[in-house]
Design a protein around this motif. Structure first.
Motif, PDB file in Angstrom:
ATOM      1  N   ASP A 150       7.148  -5.585  -5.206  1.00 18.78           N
ATOM      2  CA  ASP A 150       5.273  -5.573  -5.748  1.00 18.78           C
ATOM      3  C   ASP A 150       4.553  -6.746  -5.483  1.00 18.78           C
ATOM      4  O   ASP A 150       3.166  -6.227  -6.060  1.00 18.78           O
ATOM      5  N   ALA A 151       5.165  -8.186  -5.630  1.00 20.14           N
ATOM      6  CA  ALA A 151       4.007  -8.793  -4.847  1.00 20.14           C
ATOM      7  C   ALA A 151       3.454  -8.752  -4.306  1.00 20.14           C
ATOM      8  O   ALA A 151       1.846  -9.651  -4.463  1.00 20.14           O
ATOM      9  N   ARG A 152       3.561  -8.754  -3.348  1.00 16.36           N
ATOM     10  CA  ARG A 152       3.382  -8.632  -1.970  1.00 16.36           C
ATOM     11  C   ARG A 152       2.270  -7.585  -2.171  1.00 16.36           C
ATOM     12  O   ARG A 152       0.823  -7.428  -1.690  1.00 16.36           O
ATOM     13  N   ALA A 153       2.516  -6.074  -2.594  1.00 15.30           N
ATOM     14  CA  ALA A 153       1.311  -5.062  -3.002  1.00 15.30           C
ATOM     15  C   ALA A 153       0.432  -5.103  -3.818  1.00 15.30           C
ATOM     16  O   ALA A 153      -0.668  -5.365  -3.538  1.00 15.30           O
ATOM     17  N   LEU A 154       0.816  -5.867  -4.217  1.00 13.44           N
ATOM     18  CA  LEU A 154      -0.533  -7.234  -5.538  1.00 13.44           C
ATOM     19  C   LEU A 154      -1.045  -7.486  -4.763  1.00 13.44           C
ATOM     20  O   LEU A 154      -2.576  -7.840  -4.959  1.00 13.44           O
ATOM     21  N   GLY A 241      -1.041   6.375  -1.924  1.00 13.88           N
ATOM     22  CA  GLY A 241      -1.615   6.015  -0.749  1.00 13.88           C
ATOM     23  C   GLY A 241      -0.530   5.243  -1.018  1.00 13.88           C
ATOM     24  O   GLY A 241      -0.429   4.120   0.381  1.00 13.88           O
ATOM     25  N   GLU A 242       0.186   3.953  -1.620  1.00 15.40           N
ATOM     26  CA  GLU A 242       0.953   3.468  -1.526  1.00 15.40           C
ATOM     27  C   GLU A 242       1.073   1.786  -1.131  1.00 15.40           C
ATOM     28  O   GLU A 242       1.416   1.240  -0.521  1.00 15.40           O
ATOM     29  N   GLY A 561      -1.930   0.476  12.380  1.00 18.26           N
ATOM     30  CA  GLY A 561      -1.116   2.069  11.683  1.00 18.26           C
ATOM     31  C   GLY A 561      -0.503   1.938  10.568  1.00 18.26           C
ATOM     32  O   GLY A 561       0.031   3.278  10.687  1.00 18.26           O
ATOM     33  N   SER A 562      -0.322   1.388   9.727  1.00 22.51           N
ATOM     34  CA  SER A 562      -0.209   1.902   8.272  1.00 22.51           C
ATOM     35  C   SER A 562      -1.275   2.516   7.486  1.00 22.51           C
ATOM     36  O   SER A 562      -1.977   2.641   7.660  1.00 22.51           O
ATOM     37  N   PRO A 563      -0.893   3.272   6.577  1.00 14.01           N
ATOM     38  CA  PRO A 563      -0.871   3.854   5.834  1.00 14.01           C
ATOM     39  C   PRO A 563      -2.028   3.302   4.892  1.00 14.01           C
ATOM     40  O   PRO A 563      -2.827   3.640   4.570  1.00 14.01           O
ATOM     41  N   GLN A 564      -1.235   2.299   4.436  1.00 12.12           N
ATOM     42  CA  GLN A 564      -2.250   0.844   3.514  1.00 12.12           C
ATOM     43  C   GLN A 564      -3.211   0.784   4.343  1.00 12.12           C
ATOM     44  O   GLN A 564      -4.424   0.605   3.884  1.00 12.12           O
TER      45      GLN A 564
END
Length: 686
Positions: A150-154, A241-242, A561-564
């Motif tokens: 979660d920290a990396r996603a933020l 979109g993750e 290539g990643s969806p993000q």
């Protein structure tokens, strides 16, 4: 003055519609991005999950602490391990002798049912402060399995929103300024009449600025409302979109600074965009305006020419300087996202000087009068052609540079990863100078002889066959990268320092030519052993996760290539395309609506209605084509610098230009341009 401004807005509302729409959208997007950034920074603390019922958590060593010298004093610097080590066995016995201890999900942490101060005292007396951490309250969340994710996603989300906000500001300033500049060109006769009636140049300038301020205030207010409506919807899209954690939301009333920032930015953009146009309007003379109202003169003012040339030269010089001093910098997302803006803006400002020779150079199919009119009208109406070509240039160049750079770097890294035969992920820590501790992602080699025979790595010094348990293969970024030097390293589990001899040196590459050690120097994890050790056998390696890398490795790169990444690029390019559509529609609707006398003259000369519509459509297509060609040229220049940087780093070069996306963007612009030009022409030739 106020009466004249209000009367002008009511009478010429159609000419202000494009700028109003663009500014409303820009302020709305800036509001959304500001609210999103506020939500990432002030994200609510999540309740602990793994040890929710334990008031105190003891975590094994999760950071490497090393004393370094800073001047006459010493200090302790830390770096995160790949993952926390198991809680010390002796410490566990001491804790269990006093309190109830709960183990959940692995040996790296335990829950303790005891007073926090007493637990800290036991930890300090048994293993010391550096070998374990005592967590209480919300800190217990740190040992949850999804806390790091979660920290990396933020962090990723924060970068995405910041980039999108920057692109929004860049494109909105450009579109609004272009809209006002073109509107001024169409209103030269009106300003001439005002001068004839006694208006001074200062009054004409203040009139235009007052109109811009009024449009800016209305559009900014509408944009803030649009942003408040769109922020929660963007949050849902990011979660779907993750890109953002599943719990992420964007509140619209918790903070006010995004609204203030977006509102006043919108007003400033409107006034600043009209400032240059107002100076040109103030220079319109009474008789000159009446005589030259329908003729394109001074299409590229000296100030605009100097500014465009300065930006173009600065962008090229910055590209060349970065390539010469630190080519790995060109591989970073923040670099290939922001540096092209200078080249794009410079080319767009110089568009009026470029469209005439390009239009004259075009040889349209056939030798008909329609083709001749298309070419000559496009070359003569420089302002109109440039106003259409410039936003197309911006969109095509952004699509080519952003997508092309991400795809090119990702392809290079993928090729490098394919060369890492017979190795697994680990990490090493190295003291950089006397004051810093740097964590490098590294590779663990189980069979050095086999690896040296099969690996295809860019060796610049030494021999891969010399790698053994007492040596290391480094890249050129290491502070000490001379074959034979000895380097003190700490291993993935914090063990060390271990003195290793430099066996070989690799070129830096695209960030994938990492240091190599043997399995003996990569403790702490278990991975499948190669066939040489027996099918199904397991052996220790240094496979780790989420390694922190030094600044120059080029690791700050989106995986194309990643969806993000795809969602992020779609968001950024979508903003640019929407603005381009607005600019094209507004420019051509305004331009064609004042061409009534010209179109009627063509009818009197014998042209049919269909021929006139084909001329208008052809002019629009030619302008879009010129903008596309200029955009591709700017993208090719940026990608050329990127590929040169890859080559200088001995990285695989696979230039990738996203032709499909560029064609789709150009095609959308062409459809909008033809529709916006043909519709008013069709009405005027009935």
């Amino acid at each position: 003055m106020l009466t004249v401004v209000l009367a002008g807005l009511r009478t010429r509302w159609a000419s202000f519609l494009g700028g109003f729409t663009a500014l409303t959208l820009g302020v709305g997007l800036l509001t959304v991005m500001g609210l999103g950034l506020s939500a990432t920074v002030g994200a609510p603390e999540r309740a602990p999950v793994r040890f929710a019922s334990s008031p105190v958590v003891v975590q094994g060593q999760d950071r490497l602490s090393v004393e370094v010298r800073r001047g006459p004093d010493t200090a302790v610097v830390t770096a995160p391990l790949d993952r926390p080590q198991p809680v010390d066995a002796e410490l566990l016995r001491e804790l269990r002798a006093r309190w109830t201890v709960t183990a959940s999900g692995g040996p790296d942490a335990v829950g303790v049912d005891g007073p926090a101060d007493e637990v800290r005292a036991v930890v300090r007396a048994t293993v010391g402060d550096r070998a374990a951490r005592v967590l209480t309250g919300a800190e217990r969340r740190a040992v949850d399995p999804d806390a790091a994710r979660d920290a990396r996603a933020l962090v990723t989300l924060n970068a995405l929103l910041g980039t999108s906000g920057g692109v929004t500001a860049f494109v909105s300033v450009f579109v609004v300024a272009s809209t006002f500049a073109f509107a001024v060109a169409l209103r030269r006769r009106e300003y001439g009449l005002l001068r004839t009636a006694g208006a001074t140049p200062g009054q004409v300038r203040r009139l235009l600025l007052a109109e811009a301020a009024a449009v800016g205030l209305l559009a900014s207010a509408a944009g803030c409302l649009l942003g408040a409506w769109g922020a929660p919807r963007l949050a849902r899209a990011l979660v779907d979109g993750e890109v953002a954690p599943s719990w992420f939301t964007i509140g619209t009333s918790a903070v006010s600074w995004p609204y203030h920032a977006a509102f006043w930015t919108g007003v400033t953009v409107a006034v600043a965009g009209a400032l240059a146009a107002s100076r040109r309007a103030g220079r319109v003379g009474p008789t000159a305006a009446l005589r030259e109202a329908d003729v394109d003169t001074d299409a590229l003012p000296l100030g605009r020419a100097l500014c465009g040339a300065a930006l173009l030269l600065t962008g090229f010089a910055l590209l060349a300087w970065t390539y010469a001093t630190d080519p790995s910098e060109l591989l970073k997302r923040k670099t290939y996202t922001t540096q092209p803006m200078l080249l794009i803006t410079g080319a767009a400002l110089l568009a009026p000087a470029l469209v005439r020779p390009l239009a004259r150079a075009v040889r349209l199919p056939g030798a008909s009068a329609t083709a001749l009119l298309v070419r000559e009208n496009s070359a003569a109406a420089v302002r109109r052609t440039a106003a259409v070509a410039a936003p197309v240039l911006v969109t095509v160049a952004l699509a080519g540079t952003l997508l092309g750079s991400a795809a090119t770097v990702s392809a290079a890294r993928a090729t490098e990863a394919g060369r890492q035969t017979g190795s697994a992920e680990t990490s090493v820590f190295v003291r950089d100078g006397a004051e810093a501790l740097v964590k490098y992602p590294a590779r663990a080699v189980p069979d050095p002889a086999r690896w040296a025979a099969e690996a295809r790595l860019p060796v610049v010094a030494g021999d891969l066959r010399d790698l053994d348990d007492r040596s290391i293969v480094v890249n050129e970024e290491f502070e000490r990268h001379t074959v034979g030097d000895r380097v003190d390293v700490w291993l993935a589990n914090g063990q060390g320092p271990v003195s290793l001899r430099v066996a070989a040196v690799l070129a830096l590459g695209a960030g994938g030519n990492e240091p190599y050690v043997t399995w003996a120097n990569a403790p702490g994890t278990v991975a499948e052993a190669p066939a040489a050790k027996g099918a199904g056998a397991e052996a220790p390696t240094g496979q780790g996760a989420a390694a922190e890398t030094p600044a120059g490795t080029g690791a700050e790169i989106w995986d194309a290539g990643s969806p993000q990444t795809r969602l992020g690029l779609v968001l950024v390019l979508g903003i640019a395309l929407v603005y381009t559509v607005i600019a094209l529609a507004n420019t051509l609707l305004m331009a064609t609506s004042v061409r009534g006398p010209e179109l009627h003259s063509l009818r009197l000369a014998g042209a049919t209605r269909a021929q006139i519509l084909r001329v208008v459509a052809g002019e629009s297509l030619l302008a879009v084509g010129i903008g596309t060609a200029l955009g591709v040229a700017v993208a090719a220049l940026c990608l050329g610098g990127l590929t040169a940087a890859l080559a200088s780093l001995a990285a695989p070069v696979a230039l990738t230009l996203p032709w499909a996306t560029v064609a789709a963007a150009a095609g959308t612009c062409a459809v909008v341009a033809v529709g916006a030009a043909v519709l008013p022409a069709w009405r005027q030739t009935r």
